[in-house]
Design a protein around this motif. Sequence first.
Motif, PDB file in Angstrom:
ATOM      1  N   LEU A 133       0.822  -1.209   0.000  1.00 10.89           N
ATOM      2  CA  LEU A 133       0.000   0.000   0.000  1.00 10.89           C
ATOM      3  C   LEU A 133       0.859   1.264   0.000  1.00 10.89           C
ATOM      4  CD1 LEU A 133      -2.576  -1.349   2.577  1.00 10.89           C
ATOM      5  CD2 LEU A 133      -3.192  -0.539   0.284  1.00 10.89           C
ATOM      6  N   LEU A 134       1.949   1.258   0.752  1.00 13.89           N
ATOM      7  CA  LEU A 134       2.843   2.422   0.782  1.00 13.89           C
ATOM      8  C   LEU A 134       3.464   2.688  -0.586  1.00 13.89           C
ATOM      9  CD1 LEU A 134       4.684   1.787   4.186  1.00 13.89           C
ATOM     10  CD2 LEU A 134       2.975   3.557   3.726  1.00 13.89           C
ATOM     11  N   SER A 135       3.664   1.648  -1.368  1.00 15.30           N
ATOM     12  CA  SER A 135       4.242   1.816  -2.704  1.00 15.30           C
ATOM     13  C   SER A 135       3.212   2.260  -3.739  1.00 15.30           C
ATOM     14  CB  SER A 135       4.900   0.512  -3.165  1.00 15.30           C
ATOM     15  OG  SER A 135       3.926  -0.484  -3.451  1.00 15.30           O
ATOM     16  N   GLU A 136       1.918   1.993  -3.462  1.00 13.38           N
ATOM     17  CA  GLU A 136       0.850   2.291  -4.422  1.00 13.38           C
ATOM     18  C   GLU A 136       0.203   3.652  -4.199  1.00 13.38           C
ATOM     19  OE1 GLU A 136      -0.905   0.357  -6.949  1.00 13.38           O
ATOM     20  OE2 GLU A 136       0.987  -0.752  -7.029  1.00 13.38           O
ATOM     21  N   TYR A 137       0.113   4.080  -2.932  1.00 10.51           N
ATOM     22  CA  TYR A 137      -0.659   5.272  -2.594  1.00 10.51           C
ATOM     23  C   TYR A 137       0.180   6.258  -1.788  1.00 10.51           C
ATOM     24  CZ  TYR A 137      -4.434   2.081  -3.825  1.00 10.51           C
ATOM     25  OH  TYR A 137      -5.225   1.176  -4.482  1.00 10.51           O
ATOM     26  N   CYS A 138      -0.285   7.503  -1.766  1.00 13.94           N
ATOM     27  CA  CYS A 138       0.398   8.530  -0.975  1.00 13.94           C
ATOM     28  C   CYS A 138      -0.112   8.454   0.460  1.00 13.94           C
ATOM     29  CB  CYS A 138       0.132   9.911  -1.570  1.00 13.94           C
ATOM     30  SG  CYS A 138       1.195  11.205  -0.863  1.00 13.94           S
ATOM     31  N   ILE A 139       0.699   7.860   1.327  1.00 13.17           N
ATOM     32  CA  ILE A 139       0.315   7.562   2.706  1.00 13.17           C
ATOM     33  C   ILE A 139       1.336   8.163   3.656  1.00 13.17           C
ATOM     34  CG2 ILE A 139       0.052   5.665   4.376  1.00 13.17           C
ATOM     35  CD1 ILE A 139      -0.903   3.952   1.973  1.00 13.17           C
ATOM     36  N   ASP A 140       0.862   8.645   4.775  1.00 15.29           N
ATOM     37  CA  ASP A 140       1.747   9.090   5.849  1.00 15.29           C
ATOM     38  C   ASP A 140       2.101   7.864   6.693  1.00 15.29           C
ATOM     39  OD1 ASP A 140       2.940  10.073   8.143  1.00 15.29           O
ATOM     40  OD2 ASP A 140       1.511  11.715   8.406  1.00 15.29           O
ATOM     41  N   PRO A 141       3.334   7.356   6.625  1.00 17.81           N
ATOM     42  CA  PRO A 141       3.677   6.131   7.358  1.00 17.81           C
ATOM     43  C   PRO A 141       3.687   6.293   8.871  1.00 17.81           C
ATOM     44  CG  PRO A 141       5.623   7.069   6.337  1.00 17.81           C
ATOM     45  CD  PRO A 141       4.454   7.855   5.820  1.00 17.81           C
ATOM     46  N   THR A 142       3.579   7.536   9.370  1.00 22.31           N
ATOM     47  CA  THR A 142       3.478   7.739  10.810  1.00 22.31           C
ATOM     48  C   THR A 142       2.039   7.659  11.296  1.00 22.31           C
ATOM     49  OG1 THR A 142       3.204  10.160  10.814  1.00 22.31           O
ATOM     50  CG2 THR A 142       5.449   9.306  10.655  1.00 22.31           C
ATOM     51  N   ARG A 143       1.087   7.569  10.366  1.00 16.07           N
ATOM     52  CA  ARG A 143      -0.333   7.572  10.741  1.00 16.07           C
ATOM     53  C   ARG A 143      -1.052   6.365  10.129  1.00 16.07           C
ATOM     54  NH1 ARG A 143      -3.246  13.012   9.696  1.00 16.07           N
ATOM     55  NH2 ARG A 143      -2.144  12.980   7.700  1.00 16.07           N
ATOM     56  N   VAL A 144      -0.574   5.199  10.499  1.00 12.50           N
ATOM     57  CA  VAL A 144      -1.197   3.929  10.121  1.00 12.50           C
ATOM     58  C   VAL A 144      -1.842   3.343  11.371  1.00 12.50           C
ATOM     59  CG1 VAL A 144      -0.782   1.595   9.221  1.00 12.50           C
ATOM     60  CG2 VAL A 144       0.486   3.552   8.281  1.00 12.50           C
ATOM     61  N   TYR A 145      -3.059   2.806  11.237  1.00 15.04           N
ATOM     62  CA  TYR A 145      -3.838   2.357  12.400  1.00 15.04           C
ATOM     63  C   TYR A 145      -4.465   0.995  12.116  1.00 15.04           C
ATOM     64  CZ  TYR A 145      -3.273   7.350  13.076  1.00 15.04           C
ATOM     65  OH  TYR A 145      -2.723   8.593  13.176  1.00 15.04           O
ATOM     66  N   ALA A 146      -4.815   0.283  13.184  1.00 11.76           N
ATOM     67  CA  ALA A 146      -5.438  -1.036  13.038  1.00 11.76           C
ATOM     68  C   ALA A 146      -6.618  -1.150  13.989  1.00 11.76           C
ATOM     69  CB  ALA A 146      -4.430  -2.147  13.327  1.00 11.76           C
ATOM     70  N   ALA A 147      -7.734  -1.686  13.460  1.00  6.91           N
ATOM     71  CA  ALA A 147      -8.932  -1.936  14.250  1.00  6.91           C
ATOM     72  C   ALA A 147      -9.474  -3.307  13.874  1.00  6.91           C
ATOM     73  CB  ALA A 147      -9.993  -0.855  13.990  1.00  6.91           C
ATOM     74  N   GLY A 148     -10.295  -3.882  14.748  1.00  5.13           N
ATOM     75  CA  GLY A 148     -10.872  -5.181  14.418  1.00  5.13           C
ATOM     76  C   GLY A 148     -11.967  -5.567  15.381  1.00  5.13           C
ATOM     77  N   LYS A 149     -12.808  -6.479  14.919  1.00  6.05           N
ATOM     78  CA  LYS A 149     -13.938  -6.996  15.710  1.00  6.05           C
ATOM     79  C   LYS A 149     -13.690  -8.466  16.038  1.00  6.05           C
ATOM     80  CE  LYS A 149     -18.112  -8.342  16.993  1.00  6.05           C
ATOM     81  NZ  LYS A 149     -19.162  -8.733  16.071  1.00  6.05           N
ATOM     82  N   SER A 150     -13.922  -8.847  17.292  1.00  4.83           N
ATOM     83  CA  SER A 150     -13.876 -10.248  17.728  1.00  4.83           C
ATOM     84  C   SER A 150     -12.495 -10.851  17.443  1.00  4.83           C
ATOM     85  CB  SER A 150     -15.007 -11.035  17.061  1.00  4.83           C
ATOM     86  OG  SER A 150     -15.166 -12.303  17.642  1.00  4.83           O
ATOM     87  N   ASN A 151     -12.402 -11.879  16.610  1.00  7.37           N
ATOM     88  CA  ASN A 151     -11.113 -12.444  16.219  1.00  7.37           C
ATOM     89  C   ASN A 151     -10.225 -11.370  15.576  1.00  7.37           C
ATOM     90  OD1 ASN A 151     -10.154 -14.762  13.581  1.00  7.37           O
ATOM     91  ND2 ASN A 151      -8.994 -14.233  15.396  1.00  7.37           N
ATOM     92  N   GLY A 152     -10.846 -10.462  14.800  1.00  5.47           N
ATOM     93  CA  GLY A 152     -10.087  -9.344  14.227  1.00  5.47           C
ATOM     94  C   GLY A 152      -9.598  -8.376  15.279  1.00  5.47           C
ATOM     95  N   GLY A 153     -10.368  -8.218  16.380  1.00  5.33           N
ATOM     96  CA  GLY A 153      -9.895  -7.401  17.490  1.00  5.33           C
ATOM     97  C   GLY A 153      -8.750  -8.067  18.220  1.00  5.33           C
ATOM     98  N   GLY A 154      -8.856  -9.396  18.402  1.00 10.39           N
ATOM     99  CA  GLY A 154      -7.753 -10.136  18.998  1.00 10.39           C
ATOM    100  C   GLY A 154      -6.503 -10.053  18.153  1.00 10.39           C
ATOM    101  N   PHE A 155      -6.678 -10.078  16.822  1.00  9.59           N
ATOM    102  CA  PHE A 155      -5.520  -9.962  15.935  1.00  9.59           C
ATOM    103  C   PHE A 155      -4.922  -8.558  16.007  1.00  9.59           C
ATOM    104  CE2 PHE A 155      -3.777  -9.078  11.623  1.00  9.59           C
ATOM    105  CZ  PHE A 155      -2.611  -9.817  11.782  1.00  9.59           C
ATOM    106  N   SER A 156      -5.756  -7.528  16.117  1.00  7.04           N
ATOM    107  CA  SER A 156      -5.225  -6.165  16.297  1.00  7.04           C
ATOM    108  C   SER A 156      -4.367  -6.091  17.555  1.00  7.04           C
ATOM    109  CB  SER A 156      -6.383  -5.156  16.375  1.00  7.04           C
ATOM    110  OG  SER A 156      -7.108  -5.120  15.166  1.00  7.04           O
ATOM    111  N   HIS A 157      -4.793  -6.808  18.613  1.00  2.65           N
ATOM    112  CA  HIS A 157      -3.982  -6.892  19.833  1.00  2.65           C
ATOM    113  C   HIS A 157      -2.648  -7.569  19.549  1.00  2.65           C
ATOM    114  CE1 HIS A 157      -2.682  -8.127  23.831  1.00  2.65           C
ATOM    115  NE2 HIS A 157      -2.819  -9.398  23.484  1.00  2.65           N
ATOM    116  N   LEU A 158      -2.641  -8.633  18.746  1.00  5.91           N
ATOM    117  CA  LEU A 158      -1.378  -9.293  18.411  1.00  5.91           C
ATOM    118  C   LEU A 158      -0.457  -8.352  17.646  1.00  5.91           C
ATOM    119  CD1 LEU A 158      -2.310 -12.940  17.345  1.00  5.91           C
ATOM    120  CD2 LEU A 158      -1.620 -12.070  19.591  1.00  5.91           C
ATOM    121  N   LEU A 159      -1.005  -7.547  16.750  1.00  6.65           N
ATOM    122  CA  LEU A 159      -0.188  -6.559  16.039  1.00  6.65           C
ATOM    123  C   LEU A 159       0.410  -5.559  17.021  1.00  6.65           C
ATOM    124  CD1 LEU A 159      -2.487  -5.815  12.962  1.00  6.65           C
ATOM    125  CD2 LEU A 159      -0.278  -6.980  12.882  1.00  6.65           C
TER     126      LEU A 159
END
Length: 319
Positions: A133-159
């Motif tokens: 994604l950083l190579s494809e789009y103009c992104i601020d690499p200091t402002r990347v975030y992760a969210a998730g629900k249930s198993n996805g929330g648990g995975f956000s915790h692992l990240l």
Amino acid sequence: MEGIITLYLITLFWTSVASAARSPGCGHPLPNHVQAGSKSHQVQLTTTDGLERSYRVHIPAAYDINAASPLIFSFHGRTKTAESQEELSQFSNAGWNPQAIAVYPQGVNNSWQGDPDSTVNDIAFTMEMLDHLLSEYCIDPTRVYAAGKSNGGGFSHLLACDPIASTRIAAFAMVSGAYYQQTSEADCHPTQVPIKCNPGRSPVPVIEFHGTDDHTIPYDGEFRRGECLPAVAHFVQEWAHRDGLGRRNGTTELFEGKVQEYQYGTGDGEGTVTHYRVEGLGHSWPSVKPNSDNPDGTYLDATPIIMRFFGRWALSGST
């Protein structure tokens, strides 16, 4: 009027943390068939371990190829899909997210690392996805975030707990998260179970939402599917302790006491770890309007709260 005020506050928070950091994709035209402000599109990605993976990406109408945008990952729950998570979490909703690129990855077998049955290295996949994604789009690499629900929330915790991913993602949101810990049933004490975590920086900003009537991932924890689910209060306090904030919090009663907001931290760091305990809510993504989790809706909308929380945090020294 309330929607206009919400949009103003979110835009204000995001603007206040704008930085000069830019990804290699800045200045590149959008990929073929991608249009800012249009529906999300699906992207196929072959990982270094040879797996064919996919994700959906939504480019906001405000996207500028020369102005670095924030990026939000939103991870679905077990048995769910990237499409259902987009509809549920509403990070493609311009009223709540006018600026950030929203990405909805698809888990192998509709699940994520951290689920007791998963054998896939989804942390590595997320890092490869981020690089792409950083190579494809103009992104601020200091402002990347992760969210998730249930198993996805648990995975956000692992990240958040990973020594590498935690240094590339600025803040994390977990909704009705499944935080499985590998212990025997005899050693499963939900208010005391050790929570494995080794982040690469401190503090790591974390916000968590959980309902008291969640019968899938109970608020008080339990032994489930061969592993131990910690009590949510214990889980949140451990994050506060890990971040050096202690285990004491400031508590605010909302909606006539039906929601408790717990904030850990002081001064500019107040609320670095934040938890919303929602009385009577089941295994749901909190939303005032009915959604696929809850046909009746509940007291508060989680997504604009998450957006304001994310807008407070950016990595320092990210490249």
